[in-house]
Design a protein around this motif. Structure first.
Motif, PDB file in Angstrom:
ATOM      1  N   PHE A 232       0.830  -1.196   0.000  1.00  0.00           N
ATOM      2  CA  PHE A 232       0.000   0.000   0.000  1.00  0.00           C
ATOM      3  C   PHE A 232       0.870   1.255   0.000  1.00  0.00           C
ATOM      4  CE2 PHE A 232      -2.142   3.428   2.327  1.00  0.00           C
ATOM      5  CZ  PHE A 232      -3.304   3.564   1.577  1.00  0.00           C
ATOM      6  N   GLY A 233       1.893   1.274   0.821  1.00  0.00           N
ATOM      7  CA  GLY A 233       2.756   2.446   0.900  1.00  0.00           C
ATOM      8  C   GLY A 233       3.386   2.784  -0.438  1.00  0.00           C
ATOM      9  N   ASN A 234       3.913   1.777  -1.121  1.00  0.00           N
ATOM     10  CA  ASN A 234       4.480   2.001  -2.442  1.00  0.00           C
ATOM     11  C   ASN A 234       3.407   2.422  -3.445  1.00  0.00           C
ATOM     12  OD1 ASN A 234       7.518   1.273  -2.714  1.00  0.00           O
ATOM     13  ND2 ASN A 234       6.707  -0.335  -1.387  1.00  0.00           N
ATOM     14  N   ALA A 235       2.214   1.862  -3.305  1.00  0.00           N
ATOM     15  CA  ALA A 235       1.110   2.225  -4.198  1.00  0.00           C
ATOM     16  C   ALA A 235       0.726   3.692  -4.030  1.00  0.00           C
ATOM     17  CB  ALA A 235      -0.095   1.332  -3.938  1.00  0.00           C
ATOM     18  N   VAL A 236       0.663   4.146  -2.785  1.00  0.00           N
ATOM     19  CA  VAL A 236       0.306   5.543  -2.532  1.00  0.00           C
ATOM     20  C   VAL A 236       1.338   6.474  -3.165  1.00  0.00           C
ATOM     21  CG1 VAL A 236       0.066   7.316  -0.751  1.00  0.00           C
ATOM     22  CG2 VAL A 236      -1.020   5.082  -0.443  1.00  0.00           C
ATOM     23  N   ARG A 237       2.602   6.205  -2.922  1.00  0.00           N
ATOM     24  CA  ARG A 237       3.629   7.099  -3.482  1.00  0.00           C
ATOM     25  C   ARG A 237       3.596   7.067  -5.009  1.00  0.00           C
ATOM     26  NH1 ARG A 237       7.480  10.215  -1.298  1.00  0.00           N
ATOM     27  NH2 ARG A 237       9.244  10.796  -2.622  1.00  0.00           N
ATOM     28  N   ALA A 238       3.362   5.904  -5.595  1.00  0.00           N
ATOM     29  CA  ALA A 238       3.267   5.799  -7.055  1.00  0.00           C
ATOM     30  C   ALA A 238       2.105   6.633  -7.581  1.00  0.00           C
ATOM     31  CB  ALA A 238       3.100   4.339  -7.466  1.00  0.00           C
ATOM     32  N   LYS A 239       0.947   6.543  -6.931  1.00  0.00           N
ATOM     33  CA  LYS A 239      -0.225   7.267  -7.398  1.00  0.00           C
ATOM     34  C   LYS A 239      -0.056   8.775  -7.227  1.00  0.00           C
ATOM     35  CE  LYS A 239      -4.316   5.367  -6.489  1.00  0.00           C
ATOM     36  NZ  LYS A 239      -4.854   4.941  -7.812  1.00  0.00           N
ATOM     37  N   VAL A 240       0.571   9.187  -6.131  1.00  0.00           N
ATOM     38  CA  VAL A 240       0.815  10.614  -5.913  1.00  0.00           C
ATOM     39  C   VAL A 240       1.736  11.156  -7.001  1.00  0.00           C
ATOM     40  CG1 VAL A 240       1.869  12.306  -4.367  1.00  0.00           C
ATOM     41  CG2 VAL A 240       0.420  10.487  -3.430  1.00  0.00           C
ATOM     42  N   LEU A 241       2.840  10.461  -7.256  1.00  0.00           N
ATOM     43  CA  LEU A 241       3.796  10.930  -8.260  1.00  0.00           C
ATOM     44  C   LEU A 241       3.199  10.882  -9.664  1.00  0.00           C
ATOM     45  CD1 LEU A 241       7.000   9.242  -6.805  1.00  0.00           C
ATOM     46  CD2 LEU A 241       6.619  11.713  -7.020  1.00  0.00           C
ATOM     47  N   MET A 242       2.401   9.864  -9.964  1.00  0.00           N
ATOM     48  CA  MET A 242       1.769   9.818 -11.279  1.00  0.00           C
ATOM     49  C   MET A 242       0.786  10.978 -11.455  1.00  0.00           C
ATOM     50  SD  MET A 242      -0.281   6.780 -13.330  1.00  0.00           S
ATOM     51  CE  MET A 242      -1.895   7.020 -12.606  1.00  0.00           C
ATOM     52  N   GLN A 243       0.024  11.300 -10.381  1.00  0.00           N
ATOM     53  CA  GLN A 243      -0.919  12.409 -10.484  1.00  0.00           C
ATOM     54  C   GLN A 243      -0.186  13.739 -10.648  1.00  0.00           C
ATOM     55  OE1 GLN A 243      -3.919  11.361 -10.766  1.00  0.00           O
ATOM     56  NE2 GLN A 243      -5.064  13.272 -10.901  1.00  0.00           N
ATOM     57  N   MET A 244       1.050  13.799 -10.204  1.00  0.00           N
ATOM     58  CA  MET A 244       1.889  14.979 -10.428  1.00  0.00           C
ATOM     59  C   MET A 244       2.498  14.983 -11.832  1.00  0.00           C
ATOM     60  SD  MET A 244       3.881  15.007  -6.740  1.00  0.00           S
ATOM     61  CE  MET A 244       4.726  16.582  -6.979  1.00  0.00           C
ATOM     62  N   LYS A 245       2.227  13.906 -12.597  1.00  0.00           N
ATOM     63  CA  LYS A 245       2.766  13.712 -13.948  1.00  0.00           C
ATOM     64  C   LYS A 245       4.272  13.469 -13.937  1.00  0.00           C
ATOM     65  CE  LYS A 245       0.598  17.479 -15.056  1.00  0.00           C
ATOM     66  NZ  LYS A 245       0.026  18.666 -15.751  1.00  0.00           N
ATOM     67  N   HIS A 246       4.758  12.909 -12.833  1.00  0.00           N
ATOM     68  CA  HIS A 246       6.163  12.514 -12.711  1.00  0.00           C
ATOM     69  C   HIS A 246       6.228  11.002 -12.981  1.00  0.00           C
ATOM     70  CE1 HIS A 246       7.234  16.128  -9.865  1.00  0.00           C
ATOM     71  NE2 HIS A 246       6.662  16.498 -10.990  1.00  0.00           N
ATOM     72  N   TYR A 247       6.025  10.633 -14.227  1.00  0.00           N
ATOM     73  CA  TYR A 247       5.823   9.230 -14.576  1.00  0.00           C
ATOM     74  C   TYR A 247       7.051   8.356 -14.330  1.00  0.00           C
ATOM     75  CZ  TYR A 247       1.655  11.252 -16.633  1.00  0.00           C
ATOM     76  OH  TYR A 247       0.482  11.938 -16.817  1.00  0.00           O
ATOM     77  N   ALA A 248       8.210   8.856 -14.663  1.00  0.00           N
ATOM     78  CA  ALA A 248       9.433   8.070 -14.445  1.00  0.00           C
ATOM     79  C   ALA A 248       9.681   7.830 -12.961  1.00  0.00           C
ATOM     80  CB  ALA A 248      10.630   8.778 -15.078  1.00  0.00           C
ATOM     81  N   GLU A 249       9.376   8.820 -12.123  1.00  0.00           N
ATOM     82  CA  GLU A 249       9.550   8.655 -10.679  1.00  0.00           C
ATOM     83  C   GLU A 249       8.518   7.699 -10.098  1.00  0.00           C
ATOM     84  OE1 GLU A 249      10.274  12.294  -8.307  1.00  0.00           O
ATOM     85  OE2 GLU A 249      10.185  13.334 -10.241  1.00  0.00           O
ATOM     86  N   ALA A 250       7.330   7.717 -10.645  1.00  0.00           N
ATOM     87  CA  ALA A 250       6.249   6.886 -10.107  1.00  0.00           C
ATOM     88  C   ALA A 250       6.450   5.405 -10.416  1.00  0.00           C
ATOM     89  CB  ALA A 250       4.903   7.352 -10.676  1.00  0.00           C
ATOM     90  N   LEU A 251       7.033   5.103 -11.554  1.00  0.00           N
ATOM     91  CA  LEU A 251       7.129   3.726 -12.031  1.00  0.00           C
ATOM     92  C   LEU A 251       7.760   2.752 -11.035  1.00  0.00           C
ATOM     93  CD1 LEU A 251       6.793   1.563 -14.185  1.00  0.00           C
ATOM     94  CD2 LEU A 251       8.889   2.418 -15.285  1.00  0.00           C
ATOM     95  N   PRO A 252       8.941   3.030 -10.466  1.00  0.00           N
ATOM     96  CA  PRO A 252       9.532   2.030  -9.563  1.00  0.00           C
ATOM     97  C   PRO A 252       8.672   1.745  -8.335  1.00  0.00           C
ATOM     98  CG  PRO A 252      10.808   4.075  -9.553  1.00  0.00           C
ATOM     99  CD  PRO A 252       9.854   4.182 -10.684  1.00  0.00           C
ATOM    100  N   TYR A 253       7.901   2.719  -7.879  1.00  0.00           N
ATOM    101  CA  TYR A 253       7.036   2.481  -6.722  1.00  0.00           C
ATOM    102  C   TYR A 253       5.848   1.599  -7.109  1.00  0.00           C
ATOM    103  CZ  TYR A 253       9.779   5.991  -4.287  1.00  0.00           C
ATOM    104  OH  TYR A 253      10.814   6.673  -3.695  1.00  0.00           O
ATOM    105  N   ALA A 254       5.294   1.809  -8.290  1.00  0.00           N
ATOM    106  CA  ALA A 254       4.217   0.942  -8.756  1.00  0.00           C
ATOM    107  C   ALA A 254       4.717  -0.489  -8.907  1.00  0.00           C
ATOM    108  CB  ALA A 254       3.661   1.463 -10.079  1.00  0.00           C
ATOM    109  N   GLN A 255       5.904  -0.634  -9.455  1.00  0.00           N
ATOM    110  CA  GLN A 255       6.480  -1.967  -9.628  1.00  0.00           C
ATOM    111  C   GLN A 255       6.786  -2.615  -8.281  1.00  0.00           C
ATOM    112  OE1 GLN A 255       9.661  -0.574 -12.220  1.00  0.00           O
ATOM    113  NE2 GLN A 255       8.736  -1.574 -13.997  1.00  0.00           N
TER     114      GLN A 255
END
Length: 477
Positions: A232-255
């Motif tokens: 969940f923690g990694n999912a939250v950070r991934a979703k926050v960064l993706m919503q900021m349109k920081h796609y490259a930063e969000a990817l490792p957290y989603a993975q």
């Protein structure tokens, strides 16, 4: 009832009042402090034991507002629950009318007298703040103190993230410092006015609460769908960064989230059971947060444009004979030809929480946006394999980024019905030249209505029972 249960119930009851800590002045709240178990000024409570404070983390989170009731209407995904076009069109000074007709001239702030979603999110945030503020000095076993504080901070981050994406504009690096955000509440002091921050500062606070250090303190695996873990923690950070349109930063957290929990709900079972059965305790739930009804998408009416997006071999459409999506019921209640209403009491979708299935789409979009198009479409196909009988893989040929996004967007739209996801995605894509779109809604004899990517309707009004007592809480549109 044992002492721990009594303390827990007292604090839950106190929390209903404590959400008003945003409103100020404190005189509205402090009618009595005689009961030593109530939450009192300056964040003081009688909860002094680790186990008692942990009980505040054991919430059955219930927001009590369905995303379909307004977010779904705005993005043209759904049409609320049992709303009828004729009745809505007969009363032009309502929020339902404003969202149905995309009428920007209506004073939505005046009509938004209260909002249970706003109230309940801040109520739960207050519970988390009690845990955070009291845990260090609590008596009892100290072995899990850091973990409990991390859990509370992560839930606090996620709830603020939900709120800022509903009541503020879409985040953009170039404008975030100048746009309004929301109050970021980090204490239980009801005498302190909770000042609205900028959009940039709101996101900075969210990222602090879901940092790598906080994620590391979470349990690696938690089987309770109402307690959070590292997935969940990694999912939250991934979703926050993706919503900021920081796609490259969000990817490792989603993975990382998917490495910890890669469960996909398998709907092929509907072929045998003839019903879409999805328990609240399903392993794909990273955190379950319910809406007005305890089952979802039950009673949600989807728009004809959404119904048309289901793939030909969709298991729910083809095999759910015990309920499922009914065009007859949809047209009967809404009056919209081609709409469909979902029926079924065994389907516990997760309207406000996070599920692993949605995280595949977070990873997929981030992969596509960073040039790994085939890998991204493979992520989408892994979910579609459990949704569509004899599906044809997307991950073939040599599609462009925009072609791949179009395939991903269609599949994700259906996957995320009756959650906040489609609204949040539309709001984000509307600030990107390649993906913004004007929505056109055809209501037959009532007319055709359009919603532009720049419309103020993409920002919901703060409720009047909050703005009335907090002068900093000016509307963000």
């Amino acid at each position: 009832m044992n002492t721990k249960a009594i303390i827990y119930n007292k604090v839950k009851n106190a929390g209903v009042k404590a959400f008003l800590l945003l409103l100020a002045p404190c005189s509205l709240l402090l009618s009595s402090c005689d009961d030593k178990l109530d939450i009192v000024p300056k964040g003081m409570t009688t909860l002094e034991n680790v186990d008692d404070l942990e009980s505040l983390l054991n919430q059955e989170y219930m927001i009590n507002v369905s995303p379909a009731s307004d977010l779904g209407i705005i993005c043209n995904e759904s049409y609320g629950s049992f709303l009828n076009v004729a009745e809505v069109m007969a009363q032009s000074n309502t929020l339902n009318y404003a969202y149905t007709t995309y009428d920007e001239s209506i004073d939505r702030a005046a009509l938004a007298t209260d909002d249970a979603r706003y109230q309940n999110c801040y109520k739960y945030i207050n519970y988390m703040n009690v845990v955070i503020s009291k845990m260090d000095d609590a008596t009892g076993n100290s072995a899990n103190k850091a973990r409990y504080i991390a859990e509370a901070r992560m839930v606090r981050a996620y709830l603020h993230w939900l709120l800022v994406n509903i009541y503020a504009k879409q985040y953009d690096d170039a404008t975030a410092e100048d746009e309004g955000g929301i109050p970021y509440v980090v204490n239980t002091d009801v005498s302190e006015e909770k000042t609205k921050l900028s959009l940039a500062e709101t996101y900075r606070r969210i990222l602090e609460d879901c940092s790598d250090e906080v994620i590391a303190q979470l349990p690696q695996k938690n089987t309770n769908v109402e307690r959070v873990d590292q997935a969940f923690g990694n999912a939250v950070r991934a979703k926050v960064l993706m919503q900021m349109k920081h796609y490259a930063e969000a990817l490792p957290y989603a993975q990382a989230s998917l490495r910890l929990n890669n469960t996909i709900e398998d709907r092929s079972a509907i072929v045998e059971s003839m019903t879409w059965s999805l328990p609240q305790t399903a392993e794909n739930n990273l955190l379950y947060i319910g809406a007005g009804t305890r089952v979802s998408p039950t009673f949600t009416t989807i728009m004809p444009e959404t119904y048309a997006l289901f793939e030909e071999g969709d298991y729910v459409i083809n095999y759910d004979l015990m309920g499922g999506w009914s065009v007859m019921m949809g047209e009967m209640f809404s009056g919209i030809s081609g709409s469909a209403l979902y029926q079924g009491w065994d389907t516990w979708g997760n309207p406000w929480g996070i599920v692993t299935d949605h995280m595949y789409y977070v990873a997929a979009e981030c992969l596509i946006r960073t040039g790994k198009i085939q890998e991204g479409l493979q992520m989408v196909d892994r979910v579609r394999a459990k949704r569509v009988e004899n599906y044809e893989p997307f991950a073939q040929g040599n599609p462009s980024e925009q072609e791949a996004m179009a395939m991903m967007q269609r599949a994700k739209w259906v996957e995320c019905i009756a959650s906040y996801e489609n609204f949040f995605d539309c709001k984000r894509w509307n600030t990107e030249a390649n993906y913004k779109r004007t929505i056109t809604r055809n209501l037959g004899s009532y007319g055709t209505f359009t919603l532009s990517p720049e419309s103020p309707l993409w920002v919901l009004p703060f409720p009047a029972n909050a703005t009335r007592y907090n002068p900093s809480l000016t509307q963000n549109y």
